[in-house]
Enzyme design. Structure first.
Site, short mmCIF file in Angstrom:
data_model
loop_
_atom_site.label_atom_id
_atom_site.label_comp_id
_atom_site.label_asym_id
_atom_site.label_seq_id
_atom_site.Cartn_x
_atom_site.Cartn_y
_atom_site.Cartn_z
CG ASP A 63 -19.26 21.64 55.51
OD1 ASP A 63 -18.07 21.46 54.91
OD2 ASP A 63 -20.34 21.62 54.46
CG HIS A 93 -14.87 20.23 55.70
ND1 HIS A 93 -15.07 21.32 54.95
CD2 HIS A 93 -13.31 20.76 55.85
CE1 HIS A 93 -14.22 22.23 54.64
NE2 HIS A 93 -13.18 22.13 55.41
CG MET A 147 -11.46 25.25 51.97
SD MET A 147 -12.92 24.36 52.12
CE MET A 147 -14.20 25.66 52.15
CG HIS A 166 -18.32 17.94 52.24
ND1 HIS A 166 -17.23 17.70 52.14
CD2 HIS A 166 -18.47 19.27 53.17
CE1 HIS A 166 -16.45 18.68 52.32
NE2 HIS A 166 -17.36 19.93 53.06
N GLY A 170 -23.37 22.54 48.21
CA GLY A 170 -24.52 22.42 49.08
C GLY A 170 -25.80 23.20 48.65
CG MET A 179 -18.62 24.96 60.48
SD MET A 179 -19.50 26.31 59.79
CE MET A 179 -19.50 25.99 57.85
CG ASP A 217 -16.16 22.55 50.39
OD1 ASP A 217 -17.26 22.71 50.11
OD2 ASP A 217 -15.79 22.46 51.87
N GLY A 218 -16.84 24.90 47.86
CA GLY A 218 -17.44 26.03 48.04
C GLY A 218 -17.77 26.99 46.60
CB SER A 253 -21.91 20.55 51.67
OG SER A 253 -22.18 21.37 52.80
N GLY A 299 -22.12 28.46 53.94
CA GLY A 299 -22.51 28.07 52.68
C GLY A 299 -23.16 29.39 51.64
CG MET A 351 -14.27 23.94 58.31
SD MET A 351 -15.54 24.58 57.47
CE MET A 351 -16.70 23.07 57.42
C1 DX5 Z 1 -17.96 26.13 53.71
C2 DX5 Z 1 -18.24 24.51 53.77
C3 DX5 Z 1 -18.76 24.04 52.14
C4 DX5 Z 1 -19.75 24.76 51.86
C5 DX5 Z 1 -20.57 24.41 50.36
O1 DX5 Z 1 -17.40 26.41 54.95
O2 DX5 Z 1 -16.90 23.70 53.97
O3 DX5 Z 1 -18.90 22.77 52.49
O4 DX5 Z 1 -21.06 24.70 52.83
O5 DX5 Z 1 -21.64 24.99 50.21
P1 DX5 Z 1 -22.04 25.76 48.95
O6 DX5 Z 1 -22.11 24.63 47.95
O7 DX5 Z 1 -23.14 26.51 49.31
O8 DX5 Z 1 -20.93 26.90 48.69
ZN ZN Z 2 -16.79 21.75 53.66
#
Ligand code: DX5
Ligand code: ZN
Length: 211
Positions: free
Chosen positions: A34, A65, A136, A32, A194, A36, A172-173, A7, A143, A67
């Site tokens: 993200d 992804h 999730m 990946h 990430g 937002m 993810d997460g 990510s 992250g 969001m």
């Molecule tokens: C959260 C994201 C994830 C996240 C992953 O909203 O969708 O992809 O950033 O990061 P880590 O691995 O740091 O949890």
């Molecule tokens: Zn994500």
């Protein structure tokens, strides 16, 4: 073999192109991305121009992804920016089925993401039309959060629902070497990470440790 999707949220944003190229040589399987909007989640990240520019830096497939609220209005943008998968949140739209159709109309794979509080049961009606499910294991938005172990039964339930369908089950997460093990045992076949990857000195080693 389990796929690893770094990510970019945890990357050095002043140096994305180089890092994306490096991830490819270090064995990443997918990127990946993200996205937002500050509404669906209380954070902003990056959007279409960044993805478009990164498209020329690597051969890796891109999973966007989203969001965001109202993803239906943005599918064309991400399709044209070069996404290979577009993953939308179940909670973000009232007409998920038609957003999935819209994604497919651009010849792109469609994914559905579930927030931790959303039951796996909602997937049943879409299971024959999707290519990826993103579970999730943190509240989306940031992250570096802790993996929610209570999500493991949900991953197992979804693995059972998928049967022999050609659907990627991505988690993810909060993924690191130990949570990766739990997620794999529960049935994940792709891991998004990430902080764990970008926080390490040796990305190849870190990516292999997830497998
Ligand atoms: C959260 C994201 C994830 C996240 C992953 O909203 O969708 O992809 O950033 O990061 P880590 O691995 O740091 O949890
Ligand atoms: Zn994500």
């Amino acid at each position: 073999m389990i796929r690893v999707a770094p990510s970019l949220l945890a990357a050095d944003f002043s140096n994305l192109g180089e890092q994306v190229a490096k991830l490819e040589t270090c064995g990443a399987d997918m990127l990946h991305l993200d996205v937002m909007d500050g509404h669906f989640v209380p954070n902003l990240s990056f959007g279409v121009p960044v993805i478009k520019n990164l498209r020329h830096k690597t051969h890796l497939p891109f999973d966007a992804h989203l969001m965001v609220d109202g993803p239906e209005n943005m599918i064309e943008w991400f399709a044209k920016a070069g996404a290979d998968y577009i993953t939308i949140h179940y909670e973000a739209t009232d007409d998920l089925a038609s957003v999935v159709d819209k994604i497919h109309s651009y010849n792109i794979k469609a994914g559905i993401a579930l927030k931790p509080g959303t039951s796996a049961d909602v997937l049943q009606q879409f299971i024959d039309k999707i290519d990826l499910i993103l579970v999730m294991t943190v509240e989306p938005g940031f992250g570096g959060q802790k993996f929610i172990e209570d999500m493991l039964p949900k991953i197992k339930q979804i693995r059972a629902m998928i049967q022999n369908r050609d659907i990627i089950l991505s988690v993810d997460g909060g993924i690191n070497a130990s949570t990766a093990l739990m997620a794999k045992e529960a049935g994940a076949d792709m891991l998004v990470a990430g902080t764990y990857i970008f926080g390490s000195d040796d990305w190849s080693k870190t990516i292999s440790s997830l497998r």
